[in-house]
Each structure stands twice: as structure tokens, then as C-alpha cells.
Scaffold this motif. Structure first.
Motif, PDB file in Angstrom:
ATOM      1  N   THR A 160       0.824  -1.205   0.000  1.00  0.00           N
ATOM      2  CA  THR A 160       0.000   0.000   0.000  1.00  0.00           C
ATOM      3  C   THR A 160       0.860   1.258   0.000  1.00  0.00           C
ATOM      4  OG1 THR A 160      -1.792  -1.140   1.155  1.00  0.00           O
ATOM      5  CG2 THR A 160      -1.781   1.250   1.270  1.00  0.00           C
ATOM      6  N   MET A 161       1.922   1.257   0.764  1.00  0.00           N
ATOM      7  CA  MET A 161       2.759   2.455   0.862  1.00  0.00           C
ATOM      8  C   MET A 161       3.430   2.791  -0.460  1.00  0.00           C
ATOM      9  SD  MET A 161       4.554   2.324   4.626  1.00  0.00           S
ATOM     10  CE  MET A 161       5.243   0.683   4.453  1.00  0.00           C
ATOM     11  N   ASN A 162       3.774   1.790  -1.247  1.00  0.00           N
ATOM     12  CA  ASN A 162       4.528   2.021  -2.468  1.00  0.00           C
ATOM     13  C   ASN A 162       3.680   2.038  -3.737  1.00  0.00           C
ATOM     14  OD1 ASN A 162       7.708   1.846  -1.896  1.00  0.00           O
ATOM     15  ND2 ASN A 162       6.655   0.461  -0.495  1.00  0.00           N
ATOM     16  N   LEU A 163       2.503   1.439  -3.695  1.00  0.00           N
ATOM     17  CA  LEU A 163       1.709   1.300  -4.915  1.00  0.00           C
ATOM     18  C   LEU A 163       0.472   2.186  -4.960  1.00  0.00           C
ATOM     19  CD1 LEU A 163       3.555  -1.216  -5.282  1.00  0.00           C
ATOM     20  CD2 LEU A 163       1.579  -2.383  -6.255  1.00  0.00           C
ATOM     21  N   VAL A 164       0.176   2.885  -3.891  1.00  0.00           N
ATOM     22  CA  VAL A 164      -1.040   3.697  -3.850  1.00  0.00           C
ATOM     23  C   VAL A 164      -0.663   5.162  -3.621  1.00  0.00           C
ATOM     24  CG1 VAL A 164      -3.303   4.006  -2.779  1.00  0.00           C
ATOM     25  CG2 VAL A 164      -2.306   1.720  -2.919  1.00  0.00           C
ATOM     26  N   ALA A 197       2.448   2.653 -10.561  1.00  0.00           N
ATOM     27  CA  ALA A 197       3.476   1.926  -9.814  1.00  0.00           C
ATOM     28  C   ALA A 197       3.290   0.448 -10.094  1.00  0.00           C
ATOM     29  CB  ALA A 197       3.386   2.211  -8.318  1.00  0.00           C
ATOM     30  N   CYS A 198       4.317  -0.331  -9.789  1.00  0.00           N
ATOM     31  CA  CYS A 198       4.260  -1.775 -10.054  1.00  0.00           C
ATOM     32  C   CYS A 198       5.087  -2.517  -9.015  1.00  0.00           C
ATOM     33  CB  CYS A 198       4.793  -2.080 -11.459  1.00  0.00           C
ATOM     34  SG  CYS A 198       4.634  -3.818 -11.943  1.00  0.00           S
ATOM     35  N   ALA A 199       4.583  -3.652  -8.568  1.00  0.00           N
ATOM     36  CA  ALA A 199       5.302  -4.515  -7.621  1.00  0.00           C
ATOM     37  C   ALA A 199       5.472  -5.901  -8.221  1.00  0.00           C
ATOM     38  CB  ALA A 199       4.559  -4.609  -6.288  1.00  0.00           C
ATOM     39  N   GLN A 250       8.705   7.442 -12.728  1.00  0.00           N
ATOM     40  CA  GLN A 250       9.331   6.572 -13.721  1.00  0.00           C
ATOM     41  C   GLN A 250      10.026   5.362 -13.090  1.00  0.00           C
ATOM     42  OE1 GLN A 250       9.486   6.824 -17.290  1.00  0.00           O
ATOM     43  NE2 GLN A 250       7.743   8.182 -16.913  1.00  0.00           N
ATOM     44  N   GLU A 251      10.449   5.492 -11.850  1.00  0.00           N
ATOM     45  CA  GLU A 251      11.133   4.390 -11.162  1.00  0.00           C
ATOM     46  C   GLU A 251      10.225   3.767 -10.102  1.00  0.00           C
ATOM     47  OE1 GLU A 251      14.016   3.331 -12.226  1.00  0.00           O
ATOM     48  OE2 GLU A 251      14.063   4.947 -13.712  1.00  0.00           O
ATOM     49  N   GLY A 252       8.953   3.738 -10.384  1.00  0.00           N
ATOM     50  CA  GLY A 252       7.994   3.260  -9.397  1.00  0.00           C
ATOM     51  C   GLY A 252       7.877   1.753  -9.327  1.00  0.00           C
ATOM     52  N   TRP A 253       8.980   1.075  -9.028  1.00  0.00           N
ATOM     53  CA  TRP A 253       9.000  -0.381  -8.923  1.00  0.00           C
ATOM     54  C   TRP A 253       9.228  -0.795  -7.470  1.00  0.00           C
ATOM     55  CZ3 TRP A 253       8.286  -3.600 -13.166  1.00  0.00           C
ATOM     56  CH2 TRP A 253       8.341  -2.994 -14.416  1.00  0.00           C
ATOM     57  N   LEU A 286       4.196 -12.982  -8.952  1.00  0.00           N
ATOM     58  CA  LEU A 286       2.946 -12.252  -8.817  1.00  0.00           C
ATOM     59  C   LEU A 286       3.246 -10.782  -9.087  1.00  0.00           C
ATOM     60  CD1 LEU A 286      -0.009 -11.777  -7.956  1.00  0.00           C
ATOM     61  CD2 LEU A 286       0.798 -11.630  -5.589  1.00  0.00           C
ATOM     62  N   ALA A 287       2.609 -10.228 -10.102  1.00  0.00           N
ATOM     63  CA  ALA A 287       2.785  -8.818 -10.433  1.00  0.00           C
ATOM     64  C   ALA A 287       1.533  -8.052 -10.017  1.00  0.00           C
ATOM     65  CB  ALA A 287       3.039  -8.638 -11.925  1.00  0.00           C
ATOM     66  N   LEU A 288       1.744  -6.956  -9.300  1.00  0.00           N
ATOM     67  CA  LEU A 288       0.654  -6.074  -8.891  1.00  0.00           C
ATOM     68  C   LEU A 288       0.904  -4.704  -9.501  1.00  0.00           C
ATOM     69  CD1 LEU A 288       0.465  -6.994  -5.087  1.00  0.00           C
ATOM     70  CD2 LEU A 288      -0.966  -7.886  -6.925  1.00  0.00           C
ATOM     71  N   ALA A 289      -0.041  -4.211 -10.276  1.00  0.00           N
ATOM     72  CA  ALA A 289       0.154  -2.949 -10.979  1.00  0.00           C
ATOM     73  C   ALA A 289      -0.973  -1.980 -10.658  1.00  0.00           C
ATOM     74  CB  ALA A 289       0.212  -3.180 -12.488  1.00  0.00           C
ATOM     75  N   ASN A 290      -0.600  -0.782 -10.241  1.00  0.00           N
ATOM     76  CA  ASN A 290      -1.575   0.296 -10.147  1.00  0.00           C
ATOM     77  C   ASN A 290      -1.609   0.950 -11.516  1.00  0.00           C
ATOM     78  OD1 ASN A 290      -3.181   2.502  -9.505  1.00  0.00           O
ATOM     79  ND2 ASN A 290      -2.298   2.717  -7.458  1.00  0.00           N
TER      80      ASN A 290
END
Length: 444
Positions: free
Chosen positions: A256-260, A314-316, A346-349, A366-370
Motif C-alpha cells: 500500500t505504501m509504495n503502490l497507492v 506503480a508496479c510490484a 518513472q522508477e515506481g517499482w 505475482l505482479a501487482l500494478a496500479n
């Protein structure tokens, strides 16, 4: 207005999970044969007994605590208002008490998982009621939601009403939502089944496999077990870092902290690969690279969407197995030029590495993409809602419930429209000059 049995995702009740398993097991996956020594910290809720009883009589009956069940007899009649307004108030204290007792057994309570369907009455109504309860009772604990969206051919006529009313609650009370579409799950299972029958994968699939381990369907019945397996493995991969060691384990709260970046835009597109086990292991590097490529292919998304041609916020990447950080970085650099990231991130990984692979695989991802590719799903849902609402069809079933007014429908529709507009703003800003005002407007 009741659905035929098992017409949608089989777990149509609301399952509130507090995450991990009780410590009397060694932390292995259920599929590793540790069922007897594991107890799920989960609360199963359904306002009709059938589905819960089916679980308690099935192979996972020893995993769930029979004291952690809340059921009724009549059901919610595919009515969001019944689940949210009536059963929510009626069972609130019992739900809170069972949640409190279970939470007290956690050494480190990271988050709540709410697993529910959107088309029926209990999943959409009582399921989203629980979100506000969790926010009130455990305000500091993150709320992850896995929402199963109905298909176009859904036989529940009121599912657009239920889904849009539930969407308002998800936008306001959830921290992170993983939308899943029945159509997408069915497409994945059907494609693999077709390829297997045609012989294209017959010699390369190792049995048992993630999707193909369920019994062969001889009728036109939807392959529910295989569809459920995909979602179950999504959750297993999501929680793997809390159960196994890894060189770069990811805390659940980091998602949540990095993808939202914006509170309301917390809908993450998920993809899982591989979906079947290849028998040929002579070219592991090539297969590893293919796994990363597949994660960004529209054929592996758990909703009908193509993130590669939409805007990434963002993407995880959550990787399991014998994968090195260098492999992960190499594939990110290989794929990055083809992915359209928002100009200010641009570096939202975000990456995670867990050393233990799922059963039957050498590694998995498992890829999670906002990503703004969720917008078409919401637009289609809005259009289905409007088609019913213009005719005022079936509104009387909702409006006779105490506390339910016609303004609830207009507010829910307005909330969904605002959400779609937020995604439109992002797409517009990315296509035009790099300016900040729309971005700040969303953040408010």
C-alpha cells in the motif's frame, strides 16, 4: 432473486482473513500436506449455510475453526441493502467479538484480508459493511480486499446495483483492492484446457499443475476448482514473505505504501505466472525471462485488461523460488522501455524475493500494478448500472429496507463516476504537457 448454485466464484460468502496461520504449523503452504497442523485465522460469514457447510465437508475442513463461522438461513436475496443494512447491524457485535479474539492470537497483526464477491447480497453488502467495522475497530491495521466482479452473463439481475453500491464502500474504506473478474478466470482456465486437449501443451504440462490438477470437466460446467485455485495461489504468493525466508522479503504494508499514490486509486491489477508447470526444465533462464514477460501480458491478468497499453502509476513484482536479484533487475530493465509509467514516477517499482517456490514450480511471479487499465471494467459496470437505474427496475426491493433511500444509488453512481474521472485525468495529463494541478486535485 436468488442465483443458481455456484454460478459465480464459489467462495461467494464473505471470508475475513486476518492473514497468516496459527503457529502450531511450520509455515508451509496448505498444499505441502500440513493441513492437520494448521488453523487459519479466518472468519467465514454467509447468510445462507450452503457454501460454508460445503467447505466444512471438503478437503479443507480441518483448516477452518468451526467456532469462527457466522451463518444465517434465509440469505440476503441478492440485495446489497439486506446484507449491509439488516445483517450488518444484526451481526455486528458477534463479528467484532470473533475478530477481536482472533486478532489477540496474532503476534504481529499486519493486515486484514476481506475476500468477497460483488454481485450478490451478502458479499457486496455485509462484506463492505465489514470494512467500515474494521476501520472503526482497528484503525491502524491495513485492509486488503479481494473482490470478485460478476461476469456480463451473470444471472443475478441486480448485480450491477450491488456492485456499484459496494464500489462506493471499497473506495472509502479499503486500503488496497485486488479486483478479479470471473470472465478472466474462466478465459485463463479454458485457454489452458483447450491447449492441453489440442496437444500443444500436453507433453509439457507436468501433473499435478496449478490449473490442471482439478478433475477434467466432461460437461459445460464452469471449472470452479481451477478458477478458485488461481485466486488461492494469488493470496499464497501475496503472503509468502510473511511465511518464508527470502533475501528481499516484502512486508505486506509496503504494498500500500509504495503502490497507492492517491488514497482512492487503490485498485491493483494482478497477474500470476506460471499458471501451469512445464515439464521441460532444460532452459531455466529462458523460462525465467518468459515468466516476467507473461506477467505483463493481457492473457495473464486476473481482470480483462491490457496494462501494457495503459498508464502505470506503480508496479510490484513478488518473486518466489531460486531467482537472484540480478535476474530481477535485468528483466525490469528489459521490460521497462515497453511500459508506460507516469512521468512523476518513472522508477515506481517495488520488488520482493522469497526463496521458497510454490509446490510444483521452480519459481513463480505475482505482479501487482496500479494501472489505469482498470477503468474499462468500472465504465462497463457503470453502464450496466445505468441501464437498470434508468428504468427504476427492482428498486423497490432496496427502498423498503430501513435506512435505504434512492439517494444511496445516486451517491454510489457519483462515487464511481468520480473514480473514473480520476483515471481520465491521469491519462489526459500523461498524454499532454507535464503539469501538476490535476494530480493535486486527485490527491485531495
Amino acid at each position: 432473486m436468488r442465483p443458481s448454485t455456484r454460478k459465480e466464484f464459489t467462495m461467494k460468502h464473505c471470508a475475513v482473513s486476518l492473514g497468516m496461520w496459527t503457529p502450531d504449523g511450520d509455515g508451509a503452504d496448505i498444499s505441502r500436506g500440513k493441513i492437520c497442523s494448521l488453523k487459519a485465522r479466518a472468519l467465514l460469514i454467509d447468510m445462507e449455510e450452503g457454501v460454508v457447510n460445503e467447505i466444512l465437508q471438503g478437503p479443507l475442513r480441518d483448516v477452518f475453526d468451526s467456532k469462527q463461522l457466522i451463518t444465517d438461513v434465509s440469505g440476503s436475496g441478492n440485495n446489497w441493502a439486506v446484507g449491509h443494512k439488516i445483517y450488518g447491524c444484526q451481526y455486528r457485535e458477534r463479528i467484532v467479538e470473533k475478530l477481536r479474539k482472533t486478532a489477540e492470537h496474532c503476534d504481529c497483526l499486519q493486515c486484514f484480508f476481506v475476500i468477497h464477491s460483488m454481485g450478490g447480497g451478502t458479499g457486496s453488502g455485509l462484506g463492505t459493511f465489514l470494512l467500515s467495522v474494521l476501520e472503526e475497530e482497528f484503525p491502524e491495521v491495513y485492509r486488503f480486499v479481494t473482490s470478485v466482479y460478476p461476469s456480463k452473463e451473470d444471472d443475478v439481475i441486480t448485480s450491477p446495483y450491488n456492485s456499484v453500491l459496494a464500489m462506493k464502500e471499497l473506495s472509502e474504506h479499503a486500503d488496497c483492492v485486488l479486483p478479479i473478474e470471473n470472465e478472466s478466470l474462466f478465459d485463463i482456465v479454458s485457454k489452458i484446457d483447450q491447449m492441453t486437449k489440442c496437444g500443444k501443451l500436453g507433453s509439457t504440462i507436468k501433473q499435478p499443475s496449478l490449473v490442471t490438477s482439478c478433475r477434467v470437466k466432461t460437461t459445460k460446467e464452469k471449472p470452479f476448482d481451477a478458477m478458485n485455485n488461481i485466486v488461492a495461489n494469488l493470496l499464497l504468493n501475496l503472503t509468502s514473505s510473511a511465511r518464508f525466508e527470502g533475501s528481499l522479503n516484502m512486508d505486506l504494508n509496503e504494498i500500500t505504501m509504495n503502490l497507492v499514490p492517491f488514497p482512492r486509486l487503490h485498485y491493483l491489477v494482478s497477474s500470476l505466472t506460471p499458471l501451469y508447470t512445464l515439464a521441460d526444465i532444460s532452459i531455466p533462464t529462458r523460462r525465467l525471462d518468459q515468466m516476467f514477460s507473461d506477467a505483463f501480458s493481457k492473457d495473464h491478468q486476473l481482470i480483462r485488461a491490457d496494462p501494457k497499453h495503459c498508464l502505470y502509476l506503480a508496479c510490484a513484482l513478488l518473486v518466489r523460488g531460486n531467482v537472484h536479484i540480478s535476474d530481477l533487475r535485468r528483466n525490469i530493465e528489459r521490460l521497462k522501455p515497453a511500459l508506460n509509467f507516469v512521468s512523476w514516477n518513472q522508477e515506481g517499482w517495488k520488488t520482493g524475493l522469497c526463496s521458497v517456490p510454490p509446490v510444483g514450480h521452480s519459481h513463480s511471479l505475482l505482479a501487482l500494478a496500479n494501472n489505469t487499465c482498470v477503468k474499462p471494467t468500472f465504465i462497463e459496470l457503470k453502464e450496466r448500472f445505468i441501464r437498470l437505474y434508468k428504468k427504476k427496475a427492482h428498486l423497490h426491493h432496496y427502498l423498503h429496507i430501513d435506512g435505504m433511500e434512492q439517494s444511496c444509488f445516486s451517491e454510489a453512481l457519483s462515487s464511481l463516476s468520480d473514480l473514473i474521472e480520476d483515471y481520465n485525468q491521469l491519462d489526459a495529463v500523461n498524454c499532454g504537457p507535464a503539469v501538476d494541478p490535476p494530480r493535486l486535485k486527485i490527491a485531495m
